[in-house]
Design an enzyme around this catalytic site. Structure first.
Site, PDB file in Angstrom:
ATOM      1  N   SER A  12       3.403  -4.454   7.666  1.00  0.00           N
ATOM      2  CA  SER A  12       1.990  -4.194   7.869  1.00  0.00           C
ATOM      3  C   SER A  12       1.080  -5.193   7.146  1.00  0.00           C
ATOM      4  CB  SER A  12       1.661  -2.782   7.359  1.00  0.00           C
ATOM      5  OG  SER A  12       1.918  -2.663   5.963  1.00  0.00           O
ATOM      6  N   SER A  33       7.105  -4.442   4.365  1.00  0.00           N
ATOM      7  CA  SER A  33       5.798  -4.890   4.839  1.00  0.00           C
ATOM      8  C   SER A  33       5.247  -6.130   4.150  1.00  0.00           C
ATOM      9  CB  SER A  33       4.779  -3.751   4.726  1.00  0.00           C
ATOM     10  OG  SER A  33       5.104  -2.713   5.610  1.00  0.00           O
ATOM     11  N   LYS A  86      -4.856  -7.314   0.550  1.00  0.00           N
ATOM     12  CA  LYS A  86      -4.639  -6.389   1.663  1.00  0.00           C
ATOM     13  C   LYS A  86      -5.628  -5.233   1.571  1.00  0.00           C
ATOM     14  CE  LYS A  86      -0.840  -3.811   3.879  1.00  0.00           C
ATOM     15  NZ  LYS A  86       0.609  -3.484   3.788  1.00  0.00           N
TER      16      LYS A  86
END
Length: 492
Positions: A155, A179, A80
């Site tokens: 996210s 997330s 990420k």
């Protein structure tokens, strides 16, 4: 069988037998990214040259012997884009950091390299991890591989979508209020949020420091245990890192849940939960019961306050953490400023997206003089009550089980005009972060339109072993886990 279908343990075995090379794995991953990422848009950066260079170096290491190979040897991984990686830009999917080249590795990035993983790609996300659909990326939205008209969740939507599309052998995400788990549920993969402090946050660009936690997304539970084994542990660079012994997670995967005591909060199986999600979770409970587990309905009375408390606390911490992004020290600087105050205002106005600005403003308001006690302090009191709810339950139960999300994935654009409706999507996940507990999401079915449904298991602090054991046993008893989306030339 595709390489992406194989367990990480089986790939290791083939590497050691010289039936497979690291270059083979790198080429497979790169080819898959080229084939499907134009539709999924899960990646922000892919360094093909670095991937092949690392692969050649690891093949040379393999040729010298198999004694000192890392736990994640040769495995292509995506990270990420809020996890700092030396040599790979880290933008947090924000235009404000679009030119940021880190000069150091975060602890997790360093641990991946020490475990001999191939780290050559950064994955899309909601800007600064603020969002639940990946539509708040400063560059472009990621799409759900099961149906590209739907969101992948957020996210860590890029991490989940890339895993579902089989672009990597595992990915990393971060979880502040769900997330990792929410996009894992939307994309039909396994998402693990470790206990707060189990995995170092050093090198994770902070959203809400008391809630953030890094964790893996994988295609099955065993692979998740593999990755957690490599990245967990105390870190002196992180003052919130817990000096707690890391157990052997793989040895916990016994397949046995006989006598496991499961608590099911009635507040998270009633009103507001999609009937298809409820039915899938109840079917999973019935399956676990047939394997010897026992379950009872319990109450978590303060759950109804969890979402407002979470957003007050997270936004308050974000308003403080994001103050450092001012156009002076790093990141993009506005070029039309007339003075220092203008520089701050223009750089932040041009660099931050709408959702980030919304949360900074909410957090600044909650922390302001005259409102601190009414909002921030009250939210912290609610947090304490939620922790007490869990403590009371864990006095008599081993895990808490309920849906990961109240509904399956929704269409792109469907909830962007109503931020409150988007916030309410987190009702099943935020309590875990407020209490600092470990939780895992595993697939437990599909909706009528073919989108995955996730089942969440929550454990006691630092007891990832129990939720991994329960999730693995459930996984082994179903035929859901070989399911994959149709993408590219054939099913991957």
């Amino acid at each position: 069988m595709s390489l992406f279908d194989k367990r990480l343990a089986d790939i290791h075995s083939e590497l050691k037998k010289k039936e497979l090379s690291v270059t083979d794995l790198a080429n497979e991953s790169l080819a898959r990214i080229r084939e499907v990422d134009k539709d999924v848009q899960a990646t922000l950066l892919v360094d093909e040259e670095a991937a092949l260079s690392q692969a050649r170096a690891l093949d040379e290491k393999l040729a010298k012997g198999t004694e000192d190979l890392g736990l994640l040897f040769g495995l292509p991984a995506g990270v990420k884009d809020n996890i700092v990686t030396k040599g790979l830009q880290t933008t947090c999917a924000s235009k404000l950091l679009s030119n940021y080249d880190p000069i150091y590795d975060g602890t997790v990035s360093q641990k991946l390299k020490e475990a001999d993983a191939l780290v050559f790609a950064k994955l899309n996300m909601d800007e600064f991890a603020m969002g639940g659909s990946n539509e708040n990326s400063g560059f472009y939205p990621t799409r759900n591989p099961w149906n590209v008209e739907y969101v992948p969740g957020g996210s860590s939507g890029g991490s989940a979508a890339a895993m579902a599309a089989r672009q990597f052998f595992f990915t990393l995400g971060s979880d502040t209020g769900g997330s990792i788990r929410q996009p894992a549920a939307f994309c039909g993969v396994v998402g693990l949020k470790p206990t707060y402090g189990r995995v170092s946050r050093y090198g994770l660009v902070s959203y809400a420091s008391s809630l953030d936690q890094i964790g893996p997304l994988t295609k099955n539970v065993e692979d998740s245990a593999f990755v957690l084994q490599a990245i967990a542990g105390h870190d002196s660079y992180d003052s919130t890192s817990a000096d707690v012994e890391v157990p052997d997670y793989l040895s916990a995967l016994t397949g046995d849940v006989k006598g496991l005591r499961i608590a099911v909060p009635k507040e998270l199986l009633g009103e507001g939960i999609d009937p298809q999600v409820r039915d899938a979770v109840l079917a999973a409970l019935k399956q676990l019961e047939s394997m010897g587990a026992v379950w009872s309905e319990v109450s978590m009375p303060h759950t109804k306050y969890a979402v407002p408390a979470y957003y007050l606390l997270a936004s308050s911490e974000a308003s403080s953490n994001l103050a450092r992004f001012d156009g002076v020290r790093y990141g993009v600087r506005a070029d039309n400023a007339e003075n220092l105050l203008d520089l701050y205002m223009e750089s932040r106005s041009q660099g931050f997206g709408a959702e980030v600005k919304r949360r900074i403003m909410l957090g600044t308001y909650a922390l302001s003089s005259g409102y601190y006690d009414a909002f921030y302090k009250k939210a912290q009191q609610v947090r304490t009550l939620i922790i007490q709810d869990f403590e009371e339950i864990f006095a008599n139960f081993d895990i808490v089980l309920h849906p990961t999300t109240p509904c399956p994935a929704f269409k792109l654009g469907e909830k962007m005009s109503d931020p409150v409706q988007m916030f309410l999507e987190d009702i099943c996940t935020v309590t875990v972060n407020l209490a600092g507990l470990p939780a895992i999401s595993v697939p437990c079915g599909f909706s009528d339109n073919g989108l995955p449904i996730g089942l969440q298991m929550i454990g006691k602090a630092f007891d990832e072993s129990t939720i991994l054991r329960a999730a693995h046993a459930y996984e082994q008893s179903t035929n859901l886990f070989p399911s994959k989306p149709q993408l590219g030339r054939e099913e991957v």
